[in-house]
Design a protein around this motif. Structure first.
Motif, PDB file in Angstrom:
ATOM      1  N   LEU A  80       0.833  -1.204   0.000  1.00 42.59           N
ATOM      2  CA  LEU A  80       0.000   0.000   0.000  1.00 42.59           C
ATOM      3  C   LEU A  80       0.868   1.254   0.000  1.00 42.59           C
ATOM      4  O   LEU A  80       0.520   2.259  -0.639  1.00 42.59           O
ATOM      5  CB  LEU A  80      -0.924  -0.005   1.222  1.00 42.59           C
ATOM      6  CG  LEU A  80      -2.007  -1.093   1.240  1.00 42.59           C
ATOM      7  CD1 LEU A  80      -2.826  -1.006   2.517  1.00 42.59           C
ATOM      8  CD2 LEU A  80      -2.913  -0.967   0.011  1.00 42.59           C
ATOM      9  N   GLN A  99     -13.374   2.481  -1.064  1.00 47.99           N
ATOM     10  CA  GLN A  99     -12.861   1.752   0.087  1.00 47.99           C
ATOM     11  C   GLN A  99     -11.423   2.145   0.426  1.00 47.99           C
ATOM     12  O   GLN A  99     -11.018   2.109   1.586  1.00 47.99           O
ATOM     13  CB  GLN A  99     -12.925   0.240  -0.179  1.00 47.99           C
ATOM     14  CG  GLN A  99     -14.315  -0.271  -0.477  1.00 47.99           C
ATOM     15  CD  GLN A  99     -15.286  -0.013   0.660  1.00 47.99           C
ATOM     16  OE1 GLN A  99     -14.963  -0.246   1.834  1.00 47.99           O
ATOM     17  NE2 GLN A  99     -16.480   0.487   0.342  1.00 47.99           N
ATOM     18  N   TRP A 100     -10.677   2.498  -0.589  1.00 47.75           N
ATOM     19  CA  TRP A 100      -9.278   2.897  -0.389  1.00 47.75           C
ATOM     20  C   TRP A 100      -8.820   3.658  -1.629  1.00 47.75           C
ATOM     21  O   TRP A 100      -9.286   3.399  -2.741  1.00 47.75           O
ATOM     22  CB  TRP A 100      -8.384   1.671  -0.178  1.00 47.75           C
ATOM     23  CG  TRP A 100      -6.921   1.990  -0.041  1.00 47.75           C
ATOM     24  CD1 TRP A 100      -6.259   2.331   1.090  1.00 47.75           C
ATOM     25  CD2 TRP A 100      -5.949   1.990  -1.094  1.00 47.75           C
ATOM     26  NE1 TRP A 100      -4.934   2.561   0.823  1.00 47.75           N
ATOM     27  CE2 TRP A 100      -4.717   2.359  -0.519  1.00 47.75           C
ATOM     28  CE3 TRP A 100      -5.999   1.728  -2.469  1.00 47.75           C
ATOM     29  CZ2 TRP A 100      -3.545   2.462  -1.264  1.00 47.75           C
ATOM     30  CZ3 TRP A 100      -4.833   1.840  -3.212  1.00 47.75           C
ATOM     31  CH2 TRP A 100      -3.615   2.195  -2.616  1.00 47.75           C
ATOM     32  N   PRO A 113      -9.347  10.563   2.766  1.00 49.41           N
ATOM     33  CA  PRO A 113      -9.720   9.230   3.284  1.00 49.41           C
ATOM     34  C   PRO A 113     -10.480   9.278   4.599  1.00 49.41           C
ATOM     35  O   PRO A 113     -11.404   8.487   4.818  1.00 49.41           O
ATOM     36  CB  PRO A 113      -8.361   8.535   3.448  1.00 49.41           C
ATOM     37  CG  PRO A 113      -7.474   9.218   2.450  1.00 49.41           C
ATOM     38  CD  PRO A 113      -7.917  10.652   2.417  1.00 49.41           C
ATOM     39  N   LEU A 117     -14.192   7.906   2.683  1.00 48.79           N
ATOM     40  CA  LEU A 117     -14.292   6.459   2.494  1.00 48.79           C
ATOM     41  C   LEU A 117     -15.727   6.011   2.744  1.00 48.79           C
ATOM     42  O   LEU A 117     -16.378   6.453   3.699  1.00 48.79           O
ATOM     43  CB  LEU A 117     -13.337   5.727   3.434  1.00 48.79           C
ATOM     44  CG  LEU A 117     -11.840   5.942   3.195  1.00 48.79           C
ATOM     45  CD1 LEU A 117     -11.022   5.056   4.117  1.00 48.79           C
ATOM     46  CD2 LEU A 117     -11.470   5.676   1.741  1.00 48.79           C
TER      47      LEU A 117
END
Length: 427
Positions: A80, A99-100, A113, A117
């Protein structure tokens, strides 16, 4: 090998059985009972050992599983982190919800975020059709022109769908603006080359056909004029091909062979060319201050000479007589500048940013009439970049232009040895 307690139990049982078979009476019975007790004790110890072994194995497997999960979590964290730094926008979507998102996606799509999200991905795309067209195109991708603020971008969107959950998968966005610009430049380049070559070829073919015509013979003066015209166009085509080859060589990225070169020698060579090309009434001067007479540049002599020649020929081409073209060198703010200044027709300010583009001309008709190929300043720009220099252009319509190559300090020096050698050569 069996454990010690197991070996002991087996031996004790064997002794008990053997003695019981030989000795009679109560003594034998007692020994038999002892043997049975030993055998039971051995069985209990064996079962305890098996339990302990199973527990140890389970603990080892659990520890290995925990290590694997920790390693997987670490690998995922590293993955990530790497994805966050790649120059493409990556958004993980589940059922149409964010989601990301990596850092690039957060920047391009104005995503936060901590706040966004779990919200629909379509809310953050600049065009309402981006999402639907990306889903339809899938892994093949689709190119979209999008507007973000005051800037226009060319985005390439890909959608890698998850097979089990609808509208779930990975949205991948690349900024194809530069790629599209380069592709457009290639198309324009091919079109311009074709156009530039077509004109002289048409003249040459027409001239040759006329000269070969027997039914309509030409007068000597007409024949001479036609031959001269064909010769001019052939030379122009040769100059164009030469500049194209030189530009391709500069763009190939092959590093030049750098050495220390006399600035005075470069200026002298450029001045000789200027005096040769200058029409009657046009004055050519050299500005070489005495403190810089021994200056040297660290670079490729052929490339630097070509750049200076192109600047000189441009200045003469666009400076009508009576006028002046000056070739000089100055040092300012720890930089050495080679420059060519003229009192010519000048260039409108709106054209200055595009002068180094290939085949870009302010006045196409005048440029072709004067023999220009439209590649000279593009070559100068490439030479400047390869030498860590900067090409600066200033101009005023009706008053003239100045083209300056600024070299940073590591690229130039002033030496006493060069000064002594120059004096000896002059003597």
């Amino acid at each position: 090998m069996r454990p010690r307690h197991e070996r002991f139990g087996l031996v004790l049982g064997a002794i008990g059985v053997g003695v019981a078979s030989v000795v009679a009476g109560s003594t034998g019975a007692a020994i038999a009972v002892a043997a049975v007790a030993g055998w039971g004790w051995w069985q209990a110890q064996r079962r305890c050992h098996e339990v302990e072994t199973a527990l140890a194995r389970a603990e080892a497997e659990q520890a290995a599983s925990q290590r694997d999960r920790a390693q997987q979590a670490n690998d995922l964290s590293q993955l990530l982190a790497l994805l966050s730094d790649v120059p493409v926008a990556i958004v993980w979507v589940r059922a149409g919800m964010v989601q990301w998102a990596n850092q690039t996606a957060c920047t391009w799509l104005a995503l936060r975020p901590a706040r966004h999200l779990g919200q629909p991905v379509v809310w953050f795309l600049p065009d309402t059709t981006c999402w639907s067209e990306a889903v339809r195109a899938g892994a093949n991708g689709v190119t979209k022109t999008v507007q973000i603020g005051q800037r226009t971008f060319e985005w390439r969107l890909y959608w890698f769908a998850h097979t089990d959950t609808p509208e779930s998968g990975l949205l991948w966005i690349e900024d194809a603006t530069e790629r599209q610009r380069v592709a457009a430049m290639r198309r324009d380049f091919v079109a311009n080359v074709s156009h530039e070559l077509r004109t002289p070829l048409t003249v040459l073919i027409g001239g040759l056909e006329t000269l070969a015509e027997r039914d309509f013979p030409l007068e000597p003066a007409q024949r001479s004029e036609l031959i001269a015209q064909c010769e001019r166009e052939a030379k122009r085509m040769l100059r164009l091909v030469r500049d194209l080859l030189q530009l391709a060589e500069l763009e190939s990225g092959a590093p030049p062979a750098f050495e220390w070169i006399s600035v005075a020698a470069l200026i002298d060579e450029a001045a000789e060319l200027a005096w040769t090309l200058a029409p009657e009434g046009l004055t050519v001067t050299v500005a070489l201050p005495e403190p810089l007479a021994t200056a040297q540049l660290h670079g490729d002599e052929a490339e630097l000479a070509t750049a200076l020649r192109n600047l000189v020929s441009n200045a003469i081409r666009y400076t009508p007589a009576p006028g002046r073209v000056t070739i000089g060198v100055t040092a300012h703010r720890d930089a050495l500048a080679l420059w060519v200044e003229d009192t010519g027709i000048g260039i409108p300010e709106e054209h200055l940013p595009r002068l180094t583009e290939r085949f870009y001309r302010v006045d196409r008709a005048r440029s072709r009439a004067s023999g220009g190929t439209g590649l000279g300043l593009a070559i100068v720009q490439h030479v400047a970049e390869r030498h860590g220099a900067r090409l600066a252009i200033t101009s005023e319509v009706g008053k003239g232009s100045c083209f300056r190559l600024d070299f940073p300090r590591p690229r130039w020096r002033v030496t006493t040895v060069a000064h002594n050698e120059r004096n000896e050569n002059q003597q």
